[in-house]
Design a protein around this motif. Structure first.
Motif, PDB file in Angstrom:
ATOM      1  N   VAL A 214      65.946  24.772 120.320  1.00 10.19           N
ATOM      2  CA  VAL A 214      65.102  23.862 121.546  1.00 10.19           C
ATOM      3  C   VAL A 214      63.323  24.258 121.421  1.00 10.19           C
ATOM      4  CG1 VAL A 214      64.826  23.886 123.935  1.00 10.19           C
ATOM      5  CG2 VAL A 214      66.809  24.400 123.227  1.00 10.19           C
ATOM      6  N   VAL A 215      62.995  25.453 120.810  1.00 10.32           N
ATOM      7  CA  VAL A 215      61.623  25.348 120.377  1.00 10.32           C
ATOM      8  C   VAL A 215      61.231  24.630 120.114  1.00 10.32           C
ATOM      9  CG1 VAL A 215      61.901  26.521 118.703  1.00 10.32           C
ATOM     10  CG2 VAL A 215      59.704  27.342 120.198  1.00 10.32           C
ATOM     11  N   TYR A 216      61.385  23.799 119.136  1.00 13.53           N
ATOM     12  CA  TYR A 216      60.841  22.945 118.777  1.00 13.53           C
ATOM     13  C   TYR A 216      60.431  21.672 118.808  1.00 13.53           C
ATOM     14  CZ  TYR A 216      61.816  25.901 113.979  1.00 13.53           C
ATOM     15  OH  TYR A 216      62.030  26.880 112.948  1.00 13.53           O
ATOM     16  N   ARG A 217      61.992  21.514 119.733  1.00  7.74           N
ATOM     17  CA  ARG A 217      61.359  19.941 120.511  1.00  7.74           C
ATOM     18  C   ARG A 217      60.573  20.090 121.550  1.00  7.74           C
ATOM     19  NH1 ARG A 217      67.451  20.005 119.855  1.00  7.74           N
ATOM     20  NH2 ARG A 217      67.257  20.916 121.771  1.00  7.74           N
ATOM     21  N   GLU A 218      60.517  21.243 122.065  1.00 10.73           N
ATOM     22  CA  GLU A 218      59.517  21.732 123.489  1.00 10.73           C
ATOM     23  C   GLU A 218      58.549  21.962 122.404  1.00 10.73           C
ATOM     24  OE1 GLU A 218      60.720  25.909 124.352  1.00 10.73           O
ATOM     25  OE2 GLU A 218      62.256  24.610 126.107  1.00 10.73           O
ATOM     26  N   LEU A 219      57.990  22.272 121.864  1.00  4.62           N
ATOM     27  CA  LEU A 219      56.302  22.228 120.390  1.00  4.62           C
ATOM     28  C   LEU A 219      56.013  20.896 120.784  1.00  4.62           C
ATOM     29  CD1 LEU A 219      56.748  24.937 118.658  1.00  4.62           C
ATOM     30  CD2 LEU A 219      55.705  25.191 120.866  1.00  4.62           C
ATOM     31  N   PHE A 220      56.579  19.943 120.828  1.00  3.75           N
ATOM     32  CA  PHE A 220      56.419  18.335 120.332  1.00  3.75           C
ATOM     33  C   PHE A 220      55.709  17.656 121.305  1.00  3.75           C
ATOM     34  CE2 PHE A 220      56.232  13.353 120.850  1.00  3.75           C
ATOM     35  CZ  PHE A 220      56.326  14.089 119.446  1.00  3.75           C
ATOM     36  N   PRO A 221      55.479  17.738 123.184  1.00  5.82           N
ATOM     37  CA  PRO A 221      54.763  16.930 123.209  1.00  5.82           C
ATOM     38  C   PRO A 221      53.139  17.887 123.022  1.00  5.82           C
ATOM     39  CG  PRO A 221      56.166  17.419 124.602  1.00  5.82           C
ATOM     40  CD  PRO A 221      56.409  18.454 123.042  1.00  5.82           C
ATOM     41  N   SER A 222      52.759  19.448 122.738  1.00  4.11           N
ATOM     42  CA  SER A 222      51.431  19.735 122.671  1.00  4.11           C
ATOM     43  C   SER A 222      51.243  20.172 120.819  1.00  4.11           C
ATOM     44  CB  SER A 222      52.193  21.153 123.051  1.00  4.11           C
ATOM     45  OG  SER A 222      52.484  22.541 121.986  1.00  4.11           O
TER      46      SER A 222
END
Length: 280
Positions: A214-222
């Motif tokens: 999930v972390v890869y999707r969470e990092l996208f906005p930043s």
């Protein structure tokens, strides 16, 4: 005049983690002190470009410097215009990355044929394997190459001839196995067998890529990556494992990162590199 090493991330199927892998590799190379340029050829979705834009915005918002590539998206409508853009953005760079769309595309074919390192991410499933080869339904032995594998095979033959005539680098084709976390043991063994058989026919290398996290999707906005240690807060064990997966992937790509004086060598997270920027 030396040309930058071309790394092309290409797969005619979407959803394989291609852009995520490309961004993390670009940032990882920048952390190692390499000068990296990147061109996003997927002008419709532009995931790579948007990720890097988000990274620049985070840098400006937090008043920090983040390692990353000089980047842009393709704006021309001919191969000649594409090459002009590539030359402009990669001037003085050690590496030039291309992120291509997940579909058949003439620009994607062109850059794939010109790659020094061709990276083809795939999920560990026979749905994705079908892109490069077809297997027997009973034995899972490879029956024939797919159109895409034949395309790359022909490009490598042409490249080998050019290498002899013009002293060009030989293409290194790397199949990156992403999202292996959801693959059961029996299916994984069958894919191992099929990849091993096919790799002997067409000469690619299969390496472990990035697991489903999930972390890869969470990092996208930043626009942050797993290497931005000081900006991610407290990391859990799974994040540390994911970071090591990334480091292993970059190592297995065997990219020619220029050596630097020993006095300049520092831990990856602390390397001072030029900050990412977008070209208008």
């Amino acid at each position: 005049m030396s040309h930058p090493h071309r790394i092309v991330f290409a797969n005619e199927k979407g959803g394989t983690g291609k852009s995520t892998t490309a961004v993390h590799v670009a940032v990882a190379l920048a952390f190692q002190g390499a000068k990296v340029a990147a061109l996003d050829l997927d002008t419709r979705q532009a995931t790579f470009f948007r990720y890097c834009e988000n990274r620049v915005a985070t840098q400006e918002r937090r008043g920090i410097t983040l390692a990353g590539p000089v980047f842009d998206k393709c704006r021309g409508d001919t191969v000649e215009a594409l090459e002009e853009e590539a030359a402009r953005i990669s001037e003085g760079a050690d590496f030039l990355l291309f992120d291509t769309p997940g579909r058949d595309d003439p620009f994607a074919r062109h850059v794939a044929a010109s790659a020094d390192t061709l990276v083809t991410p795939m999920n560990d499933s026979f749905v994705d394997f079908d892109l490069i080869g077809q297997v027997d339904a009973e034995t899972f032995n490879v029956r024939k190459l797919s159109f895409y594998a034949e395309l790359i095979w022909e490009a490598r033959i042409k490249r080998s001839r050019a290498q002899l005539a013009e002293n060009k680098r030989e293409m290194d084709w790397v199949v990156v196995r992403n999202r292996t976390g959801f693959t059961d043991a029996r299916n994984q063994r069958r894919i191992d067998q099929a990849l091993g058989e096919l790799s002997k026919r067409v000469g690619f290398r299969a390496v472990q890529g990035l697991s489903e996290r999930v972390v890869y999707r969470e990092l996208f906005p930043s626009g942050l990556t797993l290497l931005d240690k000081g900006q991610l807060g407290e990391l859990g064990t799974s994040h540390l494992v994911a970071r090591q997966e990334l480091r292993n992937l970059v190592q297995h790509l065997r990219l020619p990162v220029p050596p630097r004086p020993e006095a300049e060598v520092k831990p990856a997270e602390l390397l001072p590199t030029r900050q990412p920027k977008v070209l208008a």
